[in-house]
Motif scaffolding. Structure first.
Motif, PDB file in Angstrom:
ATOM      1  N   MET A   1      -4.909 -21.857  19.847  1.00  0.00           N
ATOM      2  CA  MET A   1      -5.551 -21.102  18.771  1.00  0.00           C
ATOM      3  C   MET A   1      -6.243 -19.861  19.256  1.00  0.00           C
ATOM      4  SD  MET A   1      -8.283 -23.098  16.446  1.00  0.00           S
ATOM      5  CE  MET A   1      -7.485 -24.730  15.955  1.00  0.00           C
ATOM      6  N   GLY A   2      -6.147 -19.449  20.480  1.00  0.00           N
ATOM      7  CA  GLY A   2      -6.697 -18.243  20.941  1.00  0.00           C
ATOM      8  C   GLY A   2      -8.310 -18.441  21.214  1.00  0.00           C
ATOM      9  N   LEU A   3      -8.761 -19.587  21.199  1.00  0.00           N
ATOM     10  CA  LEU A   3     -10.048 -20.154  21.683  1.00  0.00           C
ATOM     11  C   LEU A   3     -10.114 -20.188  23.074  1.00  0.00           C
ATOM     12  CD1 LEU A   3     -11.340 -21.977  18.479  1.00  0.00           C
ATOM     13  CD2 LEU A   3     -11.684 -19.512  18.921  1.00  0.00           C
TER      14      LEU A   3
ATOM     15  N   GLY B   1      -8.821 -24.769  12.360  1.00  0.00           N
ATOM     16  CA  GLY B   1      -7.639 -23.764  12.207  1.00  0.00           C
ATOM     17  C   GLY B   1      -7.885 -23.273  10.771  1.00  0.00           C
TER      18      GLY B   1
ATOM     19  N   LEU C   1     -11.100 -21.222   9.935  1.00  0.00           N
ATOM     20  CA  LEU C   1     -11.040 -19.809  10.639  1.00  0.00           C
ATOM     21  C   LEU C   1     -10.279 -18.971   9.537  1.00  0.00           C
ATOM     22  CD1 LEU C   1     -10.634 -20.586  14.336  1.00  0.00           C
ATOM     23  CD2 LEU C   1     -12.570 -19.184  13.447  1.00  0.00           C
TER      24      LEU C   1
ATOM     25  N   ARG D   1      -9.709 -15.160   9.928  1.00  0.00           N
ATOM     26  CA  ARG D   1      -8.779 -15.066  11.207  1.00  0.00           C
ATOM     27  C   ARG D   1      -7.807 -16.186  11.493  1.00  0.00           C
ATOM     28  NH1 ARG D   1     -11.100 -13.254  16.112  1.00  0.00           N
ATOM     29  NH2 ARG D   1      -9.765 -14.189  17.919  1.00  0.00           N
TER      30      ARG D   1
ATOM     31  N   VAL E   1      -4.880 -18.355  12.457  1.00  0.00           N
ATOM     32  CA  VAL E   1      -4.534 -18.848  13.520  1.00  0.00           C
ATOM     33  C   VAL E   1      -3.135 -19.702  13.418  1.00  0.00           C
ATOM     34  CG1 VAL E   1      -6.676 -19.461  14.531  1.00  0.00           C
ATOM     35  CG2 VAL E   1      -5.622 -21.209  13.158  1.00  0.00           C
ATOM     36  N   ASP E   2      -2.150 -19.917  14.244  1.00  0.00           N
ATOM     37  CA  ASP E   2      -0.940 -20.715  14.393  1.00  0.00           C
ATOM     38  C   ASP E   2      -1.165 -22.179  14.391  1.00  0.00           C
ATOM     39  OD1 ASP E   2       1.526 -21.690  14.474  1.00  0.00           O
ATOM     40  OD2 ASP E   2       2.205 -19.847  15.985  1.00  0.00           O
TER      41      ASP E   2
ATOM     42  N   THR F   1      -0.785 -24.824  17.734  1.00  0.00           N
ATOM     43  CA  THR F   1      -1.994 -25.615  18.043  1.00  0.00           C
ATOM     44  C   THR F   1      -2.107 -26.943  17.957  1.00  0.00           C
ATOM     45  OG1 THR F   1      -3.571 -23.807  16.725  1.00  0.00           O
ATOM     46  CG2 THR F   1      -4.424 -25.955  17.107  1.00  0.00           C
TER      47      THR F   1
END
Ligand code: PLP
Length: 393
Positions: free
Chosen positions: A293-295, A368, A371, A376, A378-379, A383
């Motif tokens: 998720m980029g976290l 997700g 966000l 923001r 997220v994919d 994820t």
């Protein structure tokens, strides 16, 4: 007008505690209340002590749940083992080490602080140096699982250092017990306390403690009486200890103890090692999903707790708004950052019953969604696939 009766909303608890409580534990707590000196209740107390010894991996006779939350277990350790004029080396790598310092000072003793950066484990070399600079220190106190930072410290090594310098090891295992390897006798820990609302998955309000032979010797050798009447082990053990007749000390939280008994039974049905492995597995899956998720998780590899995951807040994301969406739209509670991390991180708990595949996947999907709601994207497919890939291994 007061509300007719309180109906709590349905929540999924994935914060720093309390964790989700199994219906078996809730059902046990709803059984009829009996007297705190009823012979049937005394049998239950004995059973709880046996089960707690297994959970702590100890034969310590003095192992029982103090009536009160984890902070009361903390106080029980300090007020019994520390007296005016003593020096205690206190490790602080988060909020709860600071609370230990307060305890030491309120006992009239001197706290020598060993500070480590937040998210890092306690550094054994700094502890060694502190003992060299303070010969005669009576005890070393540290938090094995720092709930405010997600750091896991090496309780075995730190206890060895304390003993090499003739000091007692006092260990905070509030978040550790049931979630990561812990071996009180194998590591020779002298005094330890925990809480019920974390990896034991009980409601809060009880604090399992265990005191070994060295700690009991230190208690017997005190120059001054224990300043707390309620927590004085000499008195409370008249109720909790021995085969002789139990005498009234305080009215135990009877139904809470039914719940603890049931939760300990569930832990032992699963097996301690299996419970530790379960926490580790779900941590790996959560981490994989969060990273997809980029976290990013705070901390460093090898020092992270599986049961408490500190997630660095992405730039521009409103901490409180996202948590509010999670709570109101998904019924999911995660924790805010504490202390230095306030507003900068989330704390996602995978504790006890909340360490499950259902919890991990629900949390990732909800986070997700929340966000995305807060601009923001997220994919979510990637994820969930990343987490599922961990389970498929
Ligand atoms: N120590 C640690 C590591 C904790 O995480 C907590 C609570 O979160 C405590 C002590 C205090 O426990 P309680 O809130 O049950 O009093």
């Amino acid at each position: 007008m007061p509300m007719p009766s309180f109906q709590p909303p349905l929540r999924t608890l994935m914060g720093p505690g309390p964790s989700d409580v199994h219906p078996r534990v809730l059902a046990a707590m709803a059984r009829p209340t009996i007297g705190h000196l009823d012979p049937a209740f005394v049998d239950l107390m004995d059973d709880i002590k046996v089960l707690l010894r297994r959970a702590f991996k100890t034969d310590n006779e003095v192992t029982f749940p103090v009536s009160g939350p984890g902070s009361v277990g903390m106080e029980a350790c300090f007020v019994n083992l520390v007296e005016p004029g003593d020096t205690v080396i206190v490790c602080r790598n988060g909020v709860f080490g600071g609370r230990m310092k307060e305890n030491v000072e309120r006992c009239g003793a001197t706290a020598v602080m060993v500070d480590d950066p937040w998210t890092r484990a306690v550094d054994p070399q700094r502890v060694e140096d502190a003992f060299k600079a303070n010969p005669g220190a009576k005890a070393l106190a540290f938090v094995m699982a720092e709930t405010s930072t997600g750091a896991l410290s090496d309780a075995r090594t730190l206890t060895e250092i304390a003993h090499r310098h003739g000091a007692l090891a006092i260990v905070d295992a509030v978040t550790a017990l049931g979630g990561v390897e812990l071996d009180v006798d194998g590591w020779d820990i002298d005094a330890i306390y925990s809480g019920t609302q974390k990896c034991l998955s009980c409601p809060p309000g009880l604090s399992p403690v265990s005191f070994g032979a060295r700690a009991i010797e230190a208690l017997r050798a005190r120059r001054t009486p224990v300043q707390s009447w309620f927590l004085d082990l000499n008195l409370v053990l008249g109720y909790w200890s021995g085969s002789a007749r139990r005498s009234y000390h305080h009215t135990a939280p009877i139904n809470a103890l039914y719940g603890l008994h049931e939760a300990l039974l569930m832990l032992h049905e699963e097996g301690l090692e299996a419970a530790w492995a379960r926490h580790a597995l779900h941590h790996r899956a959560l981490r994989a999903g969060l990273e997809a998720m980029g976290l990013r998780l705070a901390g460093v590899d090898g020092e992270r707790l599986p049961q408490l995951n500190v997630v660095t807040l992405p730039d521009g994301v409103d901490d409180a708004a996202v948590r509010q969406t999670l709570l109101t739209d998904y019924g999911l509670e995660i924790g805010a950052g504490l202390g230095e991390f306030a507003g900068k991180a989330w704390r996602i708990g995978l504790m006890g019953q909340s360490a499950s595949r259902r919890h991990v996947l629900t949390c990732l999907a909800a986070l997700g969604g929340a966000l995305a709601r807060h601009h923001r994207a997220v994919d979510l497919g990637a994820t969930l696939a990343a987490a599922e890939a961990v389970y498929a291994r």
